[in-house]
Design a protein around this motif. Structure first.
Motif, short mmCIF file in Angstrom:
data_model
loop_
_atom_site.label_atom_id
_atom_site.label_comp_id
_atom_site.label_asym_id
_atom_site.label_seq_id
_atom_site.Cartn_x
_atom_site.Cartn_y
_atom_site.Cartn_z
N GLU A 514 0.82 -1.22 0.00
CA GLU A 514 0.00 0.00 0.00
C GLU A 514 0.85 1.27 0.00
N LEU A 515 1.68 1.38 -1.02
CA LEU A 515 2.49 2.59 -1.16
C LEU A 515 1.60 3.82 -1.32
N ARG A 516 1.90 4.85 -0.55
CA ARG A 516 1.13 6.10 -0.60
C ARG A 516 2.05 7.24 -1.01
N SER A 517 1.59 8.05 -1.95
CA SER A 517 2.35 9.21 -2.37
C SER A 517 2.29 10.28 -1.29
N THR A 518 3.45 10.82 -0.93
CA THR A 518 3.49 11.88 0.08
C THR A 518 3.83 13.24 -0.51
N THR A 519 4.25 13.28 -1.77
CA THR A 519 4.59 14.55 -2.42
C THR A 519 4.01 14.58 -3.83
N PRO A 520 2.69 14.56 -3.96
CA PRO A 520 2.10 14.50 -5.30
C PRO A 520 2.39 15.72 -6.16
N ASP A 521 2.77 16.84 -5.55
CA ASP A 521 3.02 18.06 -6.32
C ASP A 521 4.47 18.20 -6.76
N LEU A 522 5.35 17.29 -6.33
CA LEU A 522 6.76 17.37 -6.72
C LEU A 522 7.01 16.40 -7.88
N GLU A 523 7.71 16.88 -8.89
CA GLU A 523 8.04 16.01 -10.01
C GLU A 523 9.46 15.46 -9.91
N GLU A 524 10.24 16.01 -8.99
CA GLU A 524 11.59 15.52 -8.80
C GLU A 524 11.96 15.58 -7.33
N VAL A 525 12.11 14.42 -6.71
CA VAL A 525 12.57 14.33 -5.33
C VAL A 525 14.04 13.97 -5.36
N THR A 526 14.88 14.88 -4.90
CA THR A 526 16.32 14.69 -4.95
C THR A 526 16.81 13.79 -3.83
N THR A 527 16.33 14.04 -2.63
CA THR A 527 16.76 13.29 -1.46
C THR A 527 15.72 13.47 -0.36
N MET A 528 15.73 12.57 0.64
CA MET A 528 14.77 12.67 1.74
C MET A 528 15.32 11.93 2.95
N SER A 529 14.69 12.17 4.11
CA SER A 529 15.08 11.49 5.33
C SER A 529 13.92 11.57 6.32
N TRP A 530 13.80 10.58 7.18
CA TRP A 530 12.83 10.67 8.27
C TRP A 530 13.24 11.78 9.22
N ALA A 531 12.27 12.56 9.69
CA ALA A 531 12.56 13.70 10.57
C ALA A 531 11.56 13.78 11.72
N GLY A 532 11.09 12.63 12.17
CA GLY A 532 10.10 12.57 13.25
C GLY A 532 9.35 11.27 13.17
N ASP A 533 8.45 11.04 14.12
CA ASP A 533 7.71 9.79 14.16
C ASP A 533 6.78 9.62 12.97
N SER A 534 6.33 10.73 12.38
CA SER A 534 5.46 10.63 11.20
C SER A 534 5.77 11.71 10.18
N ARG A 535 6.99 12.21 10.20
CA ARG A 535 7.37 13.34 9.35
C ARG A 535 8.67 13.03 8.61
N LEU A 536 8.78 13.54 7.39
CA LEU A 536 10.01 13.43 6.61
C LEU A 536 10.44 14.82 6.15
N VAL A 537 11.73 14.96 5.89
CA VAL A 537 12.23 16.16 5.25
C VAL A 537 12.59 15.77 3.82
N VAL A 538 12.17 16.61 2.86
CA VAL A 538 12.28 16.27 1.45
C VAL A 538 12.92 17.43 0.70
N VAL A 539 13.81 17.11 -0.22
CA VAL A 539 14.37 18.09 -1.13
C VAL A 539 13.89 17.74 -2.54
N GLY A 540 13.27 18.68 -3.22
CA GLY A 540 12.76 18.42 -4.56
C GLY A 540 12.27 19.69 -5.20
N ARG A 541 11.60 19.54 -6.32
CA ARG A 541 11.07 20.71 -7.00
C ARG A 541 9.76 20.36 -7.71
N GLU A 542 8.92 21.36 -7.81
CA GLU A 542 7.68 21.23 -8.56
C GLU A 542 7.97 21.44 -10.04
#
Length: 614
Positions: A514-542
């Motif tokens: 059950e993969l769920r999209s978390t950044t539907p508005d980004l077309e390019e995700v460069t890198t990411m990391s978990w940053a909390g119990d239910s939060r991630l930090v994401v680098v990308g661009r629309e």
């Protein structure tokens, strides 16, 4: 966030009256019946202080149909606990049938209202309006948020009472609908906590707590809402991999409608008889779930006491609760790790506050720090006893202990991909001490897991995966994994649920479902990391945009709070689930980190591949 609160410019003057001294905003529709079928917008409520309470006005005498529709829609955005004012806009039959808790549909802007029937039709005792807009998200009956898209189009039907001549809504859409800005003002994201079903931390004989994010109405007795939500069980997406300590059917005691902590910040929770036979250990686990869930609320909850039949079962404070289960957000890493200019694994003090001098990166103990193998990417186990590294050409995966004199041996995995980008991803360790990695070889793309970082890898099933894994990170709870998936030149971020079949610690089948999209508005995700119990930090661009760094929730929503300070040319990013740890990035300036309340600071000009344990 604030643009559609303040910038629409369509609101008519006098729509809302603010009583600042009382902290109240009264909402009431005031538009008149249109003489054409043009769209009329129900604008979002102007931005107010978060402590201001917003209450709706009931329908005015002899209000026109459009006034009734607009008044009802605005009443949905008020702080009326049970929507009692909104119900006054409905007929008796509609009041019985309407269930506002079934869903909340969030639109980019407030719903537009247009007359459905031709305006030159002969006057009758009924009429209809069409609500339209663009969907942004939906919150379901379990209070679970999901991004949405597409057009919203629903009909509201009104009738005129033959005796009173008052117009009322007779038929309406399911649930509640409002614009994005009103949703952000009315609702708040919170984590309720359950326990991982098949996962225990490798470093301690503790159960692992898992965050289950939900949205609740922010100024409508949030404490009671959250307790009821926790007792009702986990959301459907998380349910297959977590459990609750509460016996089936446990609920608040009949007649208990509101909960609040006392002047010592102790919250007493009276439960029904389903909980009367629980033992002391189970009771402490139940109380720990509640305290994990409630500890960040206002008013503060420092201790939870459970009662059945007027007698106290148990109580727990923060120390006791942390002894019941471990959570990633409170597990402080000792070191920050990265690859230095000599392609060795090095480390430096993770906590800047604990360091009296500027931290100096030092090679880690063991073979990975000695430079025998040139490294491209690394991962360190959560207990910081083991490490894994991918060779500089991306072909081989090595695993070694972080002790002096430890040998490295042969690689545990070798990719046959023809180029570096078609070989191994950076690895990641889960809370059980298992090592995850993806082989990006187009001829044989695989997601693999090594039990305790050794032996033959187990191929992870990934039903529904559409594309090739470019990057991965396993959450501290061990039941969720974040994947950057590449397809058709687009890189998207997904979060999947990790399911293990077999006994705890000895799973013979692992899958990500059950993969769920978390950044539907980004077309390019460069890198990411978990940053909390239910939060991630994401680098990308629309699409057509510039690179940005931001936080996202695992459900695809945007958390409250500031975004990280801008940084150009970010290639990799690392965060700890403990948000007190600095954000770290590999950028044009090498390894840099962002302490709380400060600017980006250089750590190492030649370093790459920064990671915290995990």
């Amino acid at each position: 966030m604030d643009a559609d609160r303040e910038g629409s410019g369509r609101r008519t003057p006098g729509r809302a009256v603010v009583y600042a001294a009382c902290g109240v905003v009264l909402l009431a529709g005031c538009a008149s019946m249109p003489d054409s079928g043009d769209l009329r917008g129900v604008d979002a409520t102007p931005r107010q202080d978060t402590q201001v309470r917003v209450f709706a006005m009931p329908p005015q005498e002899d209000a026109e149909p459009l006034d009734i529709v607009q008044g009802f829609l605005e009443a949905l955005t008020s702080d009326d606990p049970n929507y009692e004012t909104a119900r006054k806009y409905l007929t008796g039959r509609a009041t019985k049938q309407w269930q506002p808790g079934l869903s909340t549909t969030v639109l980019d802007d407030g719903p537009d209202v247009s007359l459905t029937l031709p305006v030159d039709r002969e006057p009758t005792d009924d009429t209809s309006f069409t609500l339209t807009g663009t969907r942004a998200a939906v919150v379901d009956a379990q209070q679970s948020y999901s991004p949405a898209s597409g057009d919203y189009r629903e009909t509201v039907h009104l009738v005129q009472d033959k005796k009173t001549k008052q117009w009322r809504i007779d038929s309406l859409p399911t649930g509640v609908v409002m614009g994005k800005s009103d949703f952000q003002r009315n609702y708040v994201a919170v984590n309720k906590y359950y326990f991982a079903s098949n996962t225990k931390a490798a470093t301690a004989p503790q159960t692992v707590a898992v965050a289950d994010p939900v949205y609740v109405r922010e100024r409508v007795d949030t404490t009671t809402q959250l307790v009821k939500s926790l007792l009702s069980g986990p959301t459907s997406w998380l349910d297959p991999v977590v459990r609750t300590s509460f016996p089936t059917g446990t609920a608040l005691k009949d007649g208990v409608s509101s909960l609040a902590p006392d002047d010592r910040n102790v919250l007493t929770v009276p439960l029904n008889d389903r909980a009367k036979n629980v033992g002391s250990d189970q009771c402490l686990a139940m109380a720990a779930q509640l305290l994990f869930t409630l500890r960040n609320l206002t008013p503060a909850v420092d201790e939870v006491a459970l009662q059945v039949g007027g007698k106290q079962l148990c109580s727990t404070d923060e120390t006791d609760a942390d002894g019941v289960a471990t959570r990633g957000s409170v597990e402080k890493p000792e070191f920050l790790y990265f690859v230095d200019g000599q392609h060795r694994l090095v480390r430096t003090q993770a906590d800047l506050e604990a360091s009296s001098t500027k931290p100096v990166p030092m090679p880690v103990p063991g073979a990975l720090g000695e430079g025998d193998k040139d490294l491209r990417s690394v991962a360190v186990s959560r207990d910081e006893h083991m490490a894994a590294g991918v060779g500089i050409d991306g072909k081989a995966l090595y695993v070694g202990s972080l002790v002096s004199g430890g040998s490295l041996g042969d690689p545990v995995l070798v990719s046959s991909g023809k180029t570096t980008e078609n070989r191994l991803t950076a690895p990641s360790w889960d809370t059980e001490g298992d090592l995850w990695v993806a082989d990006r070889n187009p001829a044989d793309p695989r997601l693999l897991v090594f039990k305790e970082g050794a032996g033959e890898p187990l191929t992870v099933e990934t039903p529904g995966l559409d594309g090739r894994i470019k990057d991965l990170r396993v959450a501290a709870d061990g039941v969720r994994i974040a994947l950057v998936v590449e397809k058709g030149g687009k890189q998207s971020l997904f979060v999947g649920r990790i399911e293990r079949e077999g006994k705890t610690g000895d799973a013979h089948s692992v899958s990500v479902r059950e993969l769920r999209s978390t950044t539907p508005d980004l077309e390019e995700v460069t890198t990411m990391s978990w940053a909390g119990d239910s939060r991630l930090v994401v680098v990308g661009r629309e699409q057509g945009g510039v690179q940005q760094t931001r936080y996202v929730q695992v459900d695809g929503s945007t958390p409250e709070g500031p975004t990280p300070t801008a940084l150009t040319g970010v290639k990799e990013i690392a965060a700890s689930e403990d948000d007190e740890m600095p954000l770290v990035a590999y950028s044009e300036d090498g390894i840099v980190r962002l302490p709380s309340g400060a600017q980006w600071q250089k750590v190492d000009a030649d370093g790459t591949a920064p990671v915290y344990p995990g």
